[in-house]
Design a protein around this motif. Structure first.
Motif, short mmCIF file in Angstrom:
data_model
loop_
_atom_site.label_atom_id
_atom_site.label_comp_id
_atom_site.label_asym_id
_atom_site.label_seq_id
_atom_site.Cartn_x
_atom_site.Cartn_y
_atom_site.Cartn_z
N GLN A 1 -0.61 1.56 -9.79
CA GLN A 1 -0.16 0.18 -9.58
C GLN A 1 -1.07 -0.55 -8.59
OE1 GLN A 1 2.45 -1.43 -11.12
NE2 GLN A 1 2.84 0.38 -12.38
N LEU A 2 -1.52 0.17 -7.56
CA LEU A 2 -2.43 -0.42 -6.58
C LEU A 2 -3.76 -0.77 -7.23
CD1 LEU A 2 -1.77 2.08 -3.65
CD2 LEU A 2 -1.05 -0.31 -3.71
N GLU A 3 -4.25 0.15 -8.04
CA GLU A 3 -5.55 -0.05 -8.70
C GLU A 3 -5.50 -1.23 -9.66
OE1 GLU A 3 -8.94 2.72 -10.89
OE2 GLU A 3 -6.86 3.41 -10.75
N SER B 1 2.52 -14.31 -13.11
CA SER B 1 3.17 -14.74 -14.35
C SER B 1 2.60 -14.04 -15.57
CB SER B 1 3.06 -16.27 -14.51
OG SER B 1 1.73 -16.65 -14.79
N ILE B 2 1.34 -13.58 -15.47
CA ILE B 2 0.72 -12.84 -16.57
C ILE B 2 1.12 -11.36 -16.50
CG2 ILE B 2 -1.48 -12.03 -17.53
CD1 ILE B 2 -2.69 -14.71 -16.51
N LEU B 3 0.92 -10.74 -15.35
CA LEU B 3 1.12 -9.30 -15.23
C LEU B 3 2.59 -8.89 -15.39
CD1 LEU B 3 -1.32 -8.43 -12.30
CD2 LEU B 3 -1.69 -8.21 -14.76
N ARG B 4 3.50 -9.73 -14.96
CA ARG B 4 4.92 -9.37 -15.01
C ARG B 4 5.43 -9.24 -16.44
NH1 ARG B 4 8.81 -13.30 -15.95
NH2 ARG B 4 7.99 -15.38 -16.36
N LYS C 1 5.26 -3.59 -10.29
CA LYS C 1 4.76 -3.52 -8.91
C LYS C 1 3.41 -4.19 -8.78
CE LYS C 1 7.05 0.56 -6.97
NZ LYS C 1 6.82 1.89 -6.35
N ALA C 2 2.54 -3.93 -9.73
CA ALA C 2 1.20 -4.53 -9.70
C ALA C 2 1.29 -6.06 -9.69
CB ALA C 2 0.37 -4.05 -10.88
N ALA D 1 -0.16 -8.54 -6.76
CA ALA D 1 -1.07 -9.66 -7.06
C ALA D 1 -0.50 -10.98 -6.54
CB ALA D 1 -1.33 -9.74 -8.56
N LEU D 2 0.80 -11.15 -6.70
CA LEU D 2 1.45 -12.39 -6.26
C LEU D 2 1.26 -12.63 -4.77
CD1 LEU D 2 3.41 -14.80 -6.74
CD2 LEU D 2 5.30 -13.19 -6.35
N HIS D 3 1.32 -11.57 -3.97
CA HIS D 3 1.35 -11.74 -2.51
C HIS D 3 0.05 -11.36 -1.80
CE1 HIS D 3 5.56 -12.77 -2.58
NE2 HIS D 3 5.86 -11.67 -3.25
#
Length: 245
Positions: free
Chosen positions: A92-94, A135-138, A145-146, A150-152
Protein backbone atom coordinates in the motif's frame (compact mmCIF):
# COMPACT_ATOMS: atom_id res chain seq x y z
CA UNK A 1 -29.95 -68.00 3.35
CA UNK A 2 -28.99 -64.34 3.40
CA UNK A 3 -27.80 -63.03 6.72
CA UNK A 4 -30.42 -61.09 8.65
CA UNK A 5 -30.17 -57.28 8.55
CA UNK A 6 -29.03 -56.61 12.08
CA UNK A 7 -28.68 -53.35 13.99
CA UNK A 8 -24.94 -53.82 13.66
CA UNK A 9 -25.22 -53.95 9.87
CA UNK A 10 -27.43 -50.88 9.87
CA UNK A 11 -24.85 -49.05 11.93
CA UNK A 12 -22.12 -49.94 9.46
CA UNK A 13 -24.20 -48.67 6.55
CA UNK A 14 -24.98 -45.45 8.39
CA UNK A 15 -21.30 -44.98 9.19
CA UNK A 16 -20.34 -45.58 5.55
CA UNK A 17 -22.99 -43.11 4.41
CA UNK A 18 -21.81 -40.47 6.89
CA UNK A 19 -18.21 -41.04 5.90
CA UNK A 20 -19.12 -40.66 2.22
CA UNK A 21 -20.96 -37.42 2.94
CA UNK A 22 -17.99 -36.15 4.95
CA UNK A 23 -15.59 -36.89 2.10
CA UNK A 24 -17.92 -35.17 -0.37
CA UNK A 25 -18.19 -32.15 1.89
CA UNK A 26 -14.42 -32.00 2.31
CA UNK A 27 -13.90 -32.22 -1.44
CA UNK A 28 -16.46 -29.45 -2.02
CA UNK A 29 -14.78 -27.29 0.63
CA UNK A 30 -11.34 -27.87 -0.89
CA UNK A 31 -12.65 -26.98 -4.34
CA UNK A 32 -14.26 -23.81 -2.96
CA UNK A 33 -11.06 -22.81 -1.14
CA UNK A 34 -9.03 -23.42 -4.30
CA UNK A 35 -11.47 -21.34 -6.35
CA UNK A 36 -11.34 -18.50 -3.84
CA UNK A 37 -7.54 -18.59 -3.93
CA UNK A 38 -7.59 -18.49 -7.74
CA UNK A 39 -9.96 -15.51 -7.69
CA UNK A 40 -7.80 -13.69 -5.15
CA UNK A 41 -4.68 -14.29 -7.24
CA UNK A 42 -6.50 -13.12 -10.35
CA UNK A 43 -7.65 -9.97 -8.55
CA UNK A 44 -4.12 -9.23 -7.32
CA UNK A 45 -2.72 -9.72 -10.81
CA UNK A 46 -5.35 -7.38 -12.22
CA UNK A 47 -4.62 -4.83 -9.51
CA UNK A 48 -0.89 -4.92 -10.30
CA UNK A 49 -1.68 -4.41 -13.97
CA UNK A 50 -3.91 -1.43 -13.16
CA UNK A 51 -1.17 0.14 -11.02
CA UNK A 52 1.38 -0.32 -13.81
CA UNK A 53 -1.05 1.10 -16.37
CA UNK A 54 -1.75 4.18 -14.25
CA UNK A 55 1.97 4.74 -13.75
CA UNK A 56 2.48 4.48 -17.52
CA UNK A 57 -0.35 6.98 -18.00
CA UNK A 58 1.41 9.33 -15.60
CA UNK A 59 4.61 8.96 -17.63
CA UNK A 60 2.77 9.81 -20.83
CA UNK A 61 1.07 12.81 -19.21
CA UNK A 62 4.25 14.24 -17.67
CA UNK A 63 7.52 12.30 -17.87
CA UNK A 64 9.17 14.13 -14.98
CA UNK A 65 6.26 13.28 -12.67
CA UNK A 66 6.31 9.61 -13.68
CA UNK A 67 10.06 9.16 -13.13
CA UNK A 68 9.86 11.07 -9.86
CA UNK A 69 7.06 8.78 -8.62
CA UNK A 70 9.01 5.66 -9.52
CA UNK A 71 11.92 6.82 -7.36
CA UNK A 72 9.53 7.59 -4.52
CA UNK A 73 8.19 4.04 -4.63
CA UNK A 74 11.76 2.77 -4.27
CA UNK A 75 12.45 5.11 -1.34
CA UNK A 76 9.20 4.23 0.42
CA UNK A 77 10.04 0.56 0.82
CA UNK A 78 13.48 1.43 2.19
CA UNK A 79 12.06 3.86 4.75
CA UNK A 80 9.33 1.39 5.72
CA UNK A 81 12.04 -1.16 6.43
CA UNK A 82 14.01 1.41 8.44
CA UNK A 83 10.92 2.23 10.51
CA UNK A 84 10.17 -1.49 11.08
CA UNK A 85 6.79 -1.17 9.39
CA UNK A 86 5.38 -4.69 8.79
CA UNK A 87 6.19 -6.00 5.34
CA UNK A 88 2.49 -6.73 4.81
CA UNK A 89 1.92 -2.95 4.69
CA UNK A 90 4.63 -2.19 2.15
CA UNK A 91 2.49 -2.73 -0.94
CA UNK A 92 0.00 0.00 0.00
CA UNK A 93 2.89 2.36 0.77
CA UNK A 94 4.60 1.57 -2.51
CA UNK A 95 1.44 2.11 -4.55
CA UNK A 96 0.75 5.39 -2.77
CA UNK A 97 4.27 6.62 -3.56
CA UNK A 98 4.02 5.47 -7.15
CA UNK A 99 0.61 7.03 -7.80
CA UNK A 100 0.39 9.89 -5.30
CA UNK A 101 0.45 12.35 -8.21
CA UNK A 102 -1.90 10.48 -10.55
CA UNK A 103 -4.41 13.27 -9.91
CA UNK A 104 -2.16 15.62 -11.89
CA UNK A 105 -3.68 14.18 -15.06
CA UNK A 106 -6.60 16.45 -14.17
CA UNK A 107 -4.44 19.58 -14.06
CA UNK A 108 -4.20 21.59 -17.33
CA UNK A 109 -0.78 21.71 -19.00
CA UNK A 110 -0.76 25.49 -18.73
CA UNK A 111 -0.66 25.08 -14.94
CA UNK A 112 1.16 21.76 -14.57
CA UNK A 113 4.07 22.70 -16.85
CA UNK A 114 4.21 26.43 -16.20
CA UNK A 115 7.88 27.39 -15.72
CA UNK A 116 7.20 30.46 -13.60
CA UNK A 117 5.37 31.17 -10.35
CA UNK A 118 1.72 30.12 -10.22
CA UNK A 119 -1.02 32.65 -9.61
CA UNK A 120 -3.27 32.20 -6.58
CA UNK A 121 -5.95 30.67 -8.79
CA UNK A 122 -3.47 28.34 -10.44
CA UNK A 123 -2.04 27.30 -7.09
CA UNK A 124 -5.54 26.53 -5.78
CA UNK A 125 -6.12 24.34 -8.82
CA UNK A 126 -2.76 22.58 -8.44
CA UNK A 127 -3.54 21.92 -4.78
CA UNK A 128 -6.54 19.85 -5.89
CA UNK A 129 -4.36 17.07 -7.27
CA UNK A 130 -4.25 14.99 -4.03
CA UNK A 131 -8.04 14.90 -4.03
CA UNK A 132 -8.04 13.89 -7.67
CA UNK A 133 -5.54 11.12 -6.87
CA UNK A 134 -7.77 9.86 -4.06
CA UNK A 135 -10.87 9.96 -6.27
CA UNK A 136 -9.11 7.68 -8.78
CA UNK A 137 -7.40 5.21 -6.45
CA UNK A 138 -10.36 4.71 -4.12
CA UNK A 139 -12.33 3.15 -6.97
CA UNK A 140 -10.11 0.05 -6.95
CA UNK A 141 -10.85 -2.59 -4.33
CA UNK A 142 -7.65 -3.26 -2.42
CA UNK A 143 -6.19 0.24 -2.74
CA UNK A 144 -8.20 1.90 0.03
CA UNK A 145 -5.15 2.64 2.21
CA UNK A 146 -3.07 3.76 -0.75
CA UNK A 147 -5.81 6.19 -1.77
CA UNK A 148 -5.81 7.78 1.71
CA UNK A 149 -2.01 8.03 1.72
CA UNK A 150 -2.18 9.83 -1.64
CA UNK A 151 -4.97 12.12 -0.41
CA UNK A 152 -2.96 13.38 2.57
CA UNK A 153 0.61 13.55 1.23
CA UNK A 154 0.59 17.36 1.30
CA UNK A 155 -0.59 17.67 4.90
CA UNK A 156 1.79 19.53 7.21
CA UNK A 157 2.89 17.97 10.49
CA UNK A 158 1.84 21.23 12.20
CA UNK A 159 -1.64 21.10 10.65
CA UNK A 160 -1.03 23.81 8.04
CA UNK A 161 -1.08 21.57 4.99
CA UNK A 162 -3.88 20.47 2.70
CA UNK A 163 -6.47 19.21 1.90
CA UNK A 164 -7.63 18.22 5.40
CA UNK A 165 -5.51 20.35 7.73
CA UNK A 166 -4.54 17.18 9.63
CA UNK A 167 -1.69 17.37 12.12
CA UNK A 168 0.83 15.00 13.70
CA UNK A 169 -0.22 11.38 13.83
CA UNK A 170 -3.65 12.25 12.46
CA UNK A 171 -1.82 12.10 9.15
CA UNK A 172 -1.50 8.50 7.91
CA UNK A 173 2.06 7.16 8.15
CA UNK A 174 2.17 6.50 4.41
CA UNK A 175 1.36 10.14 3.74
CA UNK A 176 4.07 11.29 6.15
CA UNK A 177 6.64 9.13 4.40
CA UNK A 178 5.65 10.29 0.92
CA UNK A 179 5.74 13.92 2.08
CA UNK A 180 9.41 13.67 3.09
CA UNK A 181 10.73 11.78 0.08
CA UNK A 182 8.56 13.79 -2.31
CA UNK A 183 10.14 17.01 -1.07
CA UNK A 184 13.69 15.62 -1.12
CA UNK A 185 13.44 14.22 -4.64
CA UNK A 186 11.86 17.39 -5.98
CA UNK A 187 14.63 19.51 -4.45
CA UNK A 188 17.64 17.58 -5.73
CA UNK A 189 16.50 17.01 -9.33
CA UNK A 190 17.10 19.48 -12.13
CA UNK A 191 14.19 21.00 -13.99
CA UNK A 192 14.20 22.96 -17.22
CA UNK A 193 13.50 26.13 -15.23
CA UNK A 194 15.91 25.61 -12.29
CA UNK A 195 18.91 23.64 -11.15
CA UNK A 196 18.46 21.04 -8.44
CA UNK A 197 19.75 21.61 -4.92
CA UNK A 198 22.69 19.68 -3.51
CA UNK A 199 22.08 16.73 -1.23
CA UNK A 200 23.31 18.72 1.79
CA UNK A 201 21.06 21.65 0.97
CA UNK A 202 18.02 19.42 0.51
CA UNK A 203 18.68 17.57 3.77
CA UNK A 204 19.12 20.91 5.52
CA UNK A 205 15.66 21.98 4.40
CA UNK A 206 14.15 18.70 5.55
CA UNK A 207 15.77 19.06 8.97
CA UNK A 208 14.54 22.64 9.22
CA UNK A 209 11.02 21.46 8.42
CA UNK A 210 10.89 18.81 11.14
CA UNK A 211 7.85 19.32 13.34
CA UNK A 212 6.33 21.88 10.99
CA UNK A 213 6.05 20.46 7.48
CA UNK A 214 7.55 17.03 8.14
CA UNK A 215 7.29 14.20 10.67
CA UNK A 216 10.58 14.27 12.65
CA UNK A 217 10.62 10.46 12.98
CA UNK A 218 10.37 9.98 9.20
CA UNK A 219 13.01 12.63 8.49
CA UNK A 220 15.42 10.99 10.94
CA UNK A 221 14.82 7.56 9.43
CA UNK A 222 15.42 8.97 5.96
CA UNK A 223 18.56 10.81 7.08
CA UNK A 224 20.01 7.55 8.38
CA UNK A 225 19.85 5.83 4.99
CA UNK A 226 19.84 8.48 2.27
CA UNK A 227 23.60 9.05 1.91
CA UNK A 228 24.28 5.33 1.53
CA UNK A 229 21.28 4.43 -0.62
CA UNK A 230 20.67 7.44 -2.89
CA UNK A 231 22.91 6.09 -5.66
CA UNK A 232 21.17 2.70 -5.45
CA UNK A 233 17.73 4.31 -5.77
CA UNK A 234 18.67 6.26 -8.89
CA UNK A 235 20.35 3.17 -10.37
CA UNK A 236 17.32 1.00 -9.60
CA UNK A 237 15.03 3.45 -11.39
CA UNK A 238 17.44 4.09 -14.29
CA UNK A 239 17.41 7.82 -13.63
CA UNK A 240 19.75 10.61 -12.57
CA UNK A 241 19.26 13.77 -10.51
CA UNK A 242 21.40 15.66 -13.03
CA UNK A 243 19.08 14.93 -15.95
CA UNK A 244 17.08 17.97 -17.01
CA UNK A 245 13.41 17.00 -17.17
Amino acid sequence: MPRPFTEFSAGLLAADFASSNLVSAELATSAAVLRIKELEESHQALLRSVVCALNQLLDLRDLSTGIHSTRLAEWTVRIARQLSIPESDWYQLEVAALLHDIGKIGIPDAVLKKPGRLTDEERALMNKHPEYSWSILRLFAGLEKASLYALHHHEGFDGKGYPGGLRGEEIPIGSRIVSVIDAYDAMICNRCYRRGASHDEAMGRLLEGMGTQFDPVVVQAFAEIVSVEVAEVFAATASSPSAVI
